[in-house]
Design a protein around this motif. Structure first.
Motif, short mmCIF file in Angstrom:
data_model
loop_
_atom_site.label_atom_id
_atom_site.label_comp_id
_atom_site.label_asym_id
_atom_site.label_seq_id
_atom_site.Cartn_x
_atom_site.Cartn_y
_atom_site.Cartn_z
N LEU A 187 59.59 -81.12 -45.43
CA LEU A 187 58.57 -81.14 -44.38
C LEU A 187 57.74 -79.88 -44.51
O LEU A 187 58.26 -78.77 -44.38
CB LEU A 187 59.24 -81.17 -43.00
CG LEU A 187 60.12 -82.38 -42.73
CD1 LEU A 187 60.86 -82.20 -41.39
CD2 LEU A 187 59.28 -83.66 -42.69
N CYS A 188 56.45 -80.04 -44.76
CA CYS A 188 55.60 -78.88 -45.03
C CYS A 188 54.46 -78.84 -44.02
O CYS A 188 53.59 -79.72 -44.04
CB CYS A 188 55.01 -78.97 -46.43
SG CYS A 188 56.24 -79.13 -47.73
N ASP A 189 54.48 -77.84 -43.16
CA ASP A 189 53.45 -77.72 -42.12
C ASP A 189 52.41 -76.71 -42.61
O ASP A 189 52.66 -75.51 -42.63
CB ASP A 189 54.09 -77.24 -40.81
CG ASP A 189 53.21 -77.51 -39.60
OD1 ASP A 189 52.04 -77.87 -39.78
OD2 ASP A 189 53.71 -77.33 -38.47
N GLU A 190 51.28 -77.20 -43.04
CA GLU A 190 50.19 -76.36 -43.57
C GLU A 190 50.69 -75.40 -44.66
O GLU A 190 50.48 -74.19 -44.55
CB GLU A 190 49.57 -75.53 -42.43
CG GLU A 190 48.69 -76.31 -41.51
CD GLU A 190 47.33 -76.63 -42.13
OE1 GLU A 190 47.03 -76.14 -43.23
OE2 GLU A 190 46.58 -77.39 -41.50
N PRO A 191 51.31 -75.92 -45.73
CA PRO A 191 51.91 -74.99 -46.71
C PRO A 191 50.89 -74.29 -47.58
O PRO A 191 51.25 -73.40 -48.34
CB PRO A 191 52.78 -75.93 -47.56
CG PRO A 191 52.08 -77.23 -47.50
CD PRO A 191 51.50 -77.32 -46.11
N THR A 192 49.62 -74.67 -47.47
CA THR A 192 48.60 -74.04 -48.32
C THR A 192 47.52 -73.36 -47.49
O THR A 192 46.51 -72.92 -48.03
CB THR A 192 47.94 -75.08 -49.26
OG1 THR A 192 47.33 -76.10 -48.46
CG2 THR A 192 48.95 -75.73 -50.18
N GLY A 193 47.74 -73.26 -46.18
CA GLY A 193 46.71 -72.73 -45.28
C GLY A 193 46.27 -71.32 -45.59
O GLY A 193 45.12 -70.96 -45.33
N ALA A 194 47.14 -70.51 -46.17
CA ALA A 194 46.80 -69.10 -46.41
C ALA A 194 46.45 -68.83 -47.86
O ALA A 194 46.36 -67.67 -48.27
CB ALA A 194 47.98 -68.21 -46.00
N LEU A 195 46.23 -69.88 -48.65
CA LEU A 195 46.08 -69.67 -50.09
C LEU A 195 44.65 -69.84 -50.58
O LEU A 195 43.88 -70.62 -50.02
CB LEU A 195 46.98 -70.67 -50.84
CG LEU A 195 48.47 -70.61 -50.50
CD1 LEU A 195 49.23 -71.64 -51.32
CD2 LEU A 195 49.04 -69.22 -50.74
N ASP A 196 44.32 -69.12 -51.64
CA ASP A 196 43.03 -69.32 -52.32
C ASP A 196 43.10 -70.66 -53.08
O ASP A 196 44.17 -71.25 -53.22
CB ASP A 196 42.77 -68.16 -53.29
CG ASP A 196 43.83 -68.13 -54.37
OD1 ASP A 196 43.61 -68.71 -55.45
OD2 ASP A 196 44.92 -67.56 -54.13
N VAL A 197 41.96 -71.10 -53.57
CA VAL A 197 41.88 -72.45 -54.17
C VAL A 197 42.85 -72.60 -55.34
O VAL A 197 43.56 -73.61 -55.45
CB VAL A 197 40.43 -72.76 -54.61
CG1 VAL A 197 40.38 -74.02 -55.45
CG2 VAL A 197 39.56 -72.93 -53.37
N ASP A 198 42.94 -71.59 -56.23
CA ASP A 198 43.82 -71.73 -57.39
C ASP A 198 45.28 -71.81 -56.97
O ASP A 198 46.03 -72.65 -57.47
CB ASP A 198 43.62 -70.56 -58.36
CG ASP A 198 42.33 -70.71 -59.15
OD1 ASP A 198 41.77 -71.82 -59.16
OD2 ASP A 198 41.88 -69.70 -59.74
N SER A 199 45.68 -70.91 -56.05
CA SER A 199 47.08 -70.94 -55.60
C SER A 199 47.37 -72.24 -54.87
O SER A 199 48.44 -72.82 -55.02
CB SER A 199 47.39 -69.78 -54.66
OG SER A 199 47.00 -68.56 -55.21
#
Ligand code: ATP
Ligand code: MG
Length: 228
Positions: free
Chosen positions: A164-176
């Motif tokens: 279960l992933c709640d906004e797992p990419t919210g803090a990342l730049d496009v490449d990450s």
């Protein structure tokens, strides 16, 4: 894997109870990859906490792997979480005194896995999220995006059936972000069932099934029909 029927969740408020979910029905098959989107405050995290057996619905039925978790006590729910579920929390919820490696290994500690194996699996999980070389940093010594990736490493370290992933990419730049989305594809291909909550339409478009949370319920927002 997930069968929810008419799930309701109300929080007590000063002016009476606030109903956040008012009749959610959701079926997620084993091995699926589902994305949940919806406006801020619509109840996505609330739903994830119920899906993850961290919170209980006010009413309704929730079967996880055929087990009626809506009737379980706290000790039983704790065992279900430990054995089956990996979480990436919206606010990461890392332990500030532990290193990245120790944070990532924590679910295995709960499962009673021996230290050597815990550290091996945690190092491998950190490698998969692109954090090799940061094993001995504490959360306060890492950027927001690095902490978010430690949270994902912790979620996948014990190879849970349900991720279960709640906004797992919210803090990342496009490449990450793209690296993490590629990793979620790999985990999906390895057989994990994934529920991804995101505000990012691109991230949601990578999931096979898409749902929208709004006005207290969940509606299907389309399926991917082309092969991944
Ligand atoms: N513990 C709580 N007590 C009272 N109200 C709560 C509690 N947790 C959440 N809420 C309320 O439930 C609603 C849904 O919150 P939730 O965190 O599930 O939204 P969300 O869809 O995840 O939003 P976001 O996209 O901003 O993360 C909000 O109006 C919030 O104020
Ligand atoms: Mg949320």
């Amino acid at each position: 894997m997930i069968v929810m029927e008419n799930i309701r969740k109300a929080y007590p408020g000063r002016e009476g109870a606030v109903e956040v979910l008012n009749g959610v029905s959701l079926h997620v098959h084993p091995g699926s990859y589902a994305a949940l989107t919806g406006p801020s405050g619509s109840g996505k995290s609330t739903l994830m906490h119920i899906l993850g057996c961290l919170d209980t619905p006010t009413s309704g039925r929730y079967l996880l792997d055929g087990q009626d978790v809506s009737r379980m006590n706290q000790a039983q729910l704790c065992a279900v979480r430990r054995e089956k579920i990996g979480f990436v929390f919206q606010g990461y919820q890392l332990m500030t005194k532990l290193t990245a490696l120790e944070n990532a290994a924590f679910p295995l500690l709960l499962r009673g896995v021996a230290e050597h194996e815990r550290m091996r699996a945690a190092a491998e999980a950190l490698r998969r999220v692109g954090l090799s070389g940061r094993e001995h940093h504490r959360p306060g010594e890492m950027s927001g995006g690095q902490q978010q990736r430690v949270a994902l490493a912790r979620a996948l370290c014990a190879k849970p059936r349900l991720l279960l992933c709640d906004e797992p990419t919210g803090a990342l730049d496009v490449d990450s972000r793209n690296q993490i989305l590629d990793l979620l594809d790999e985990l999906h291909a390895e057989g994990h069932t994934i529920v991804l909550i995101t505000h990012d339409p691109f991230a949601a478009s990578r999931a096979a099934q898409r749902y929208r949370v709004a006005n207290g319920s969940v509606i299907s927002a389309g399926e991917r029909t082309y092969p991944s």
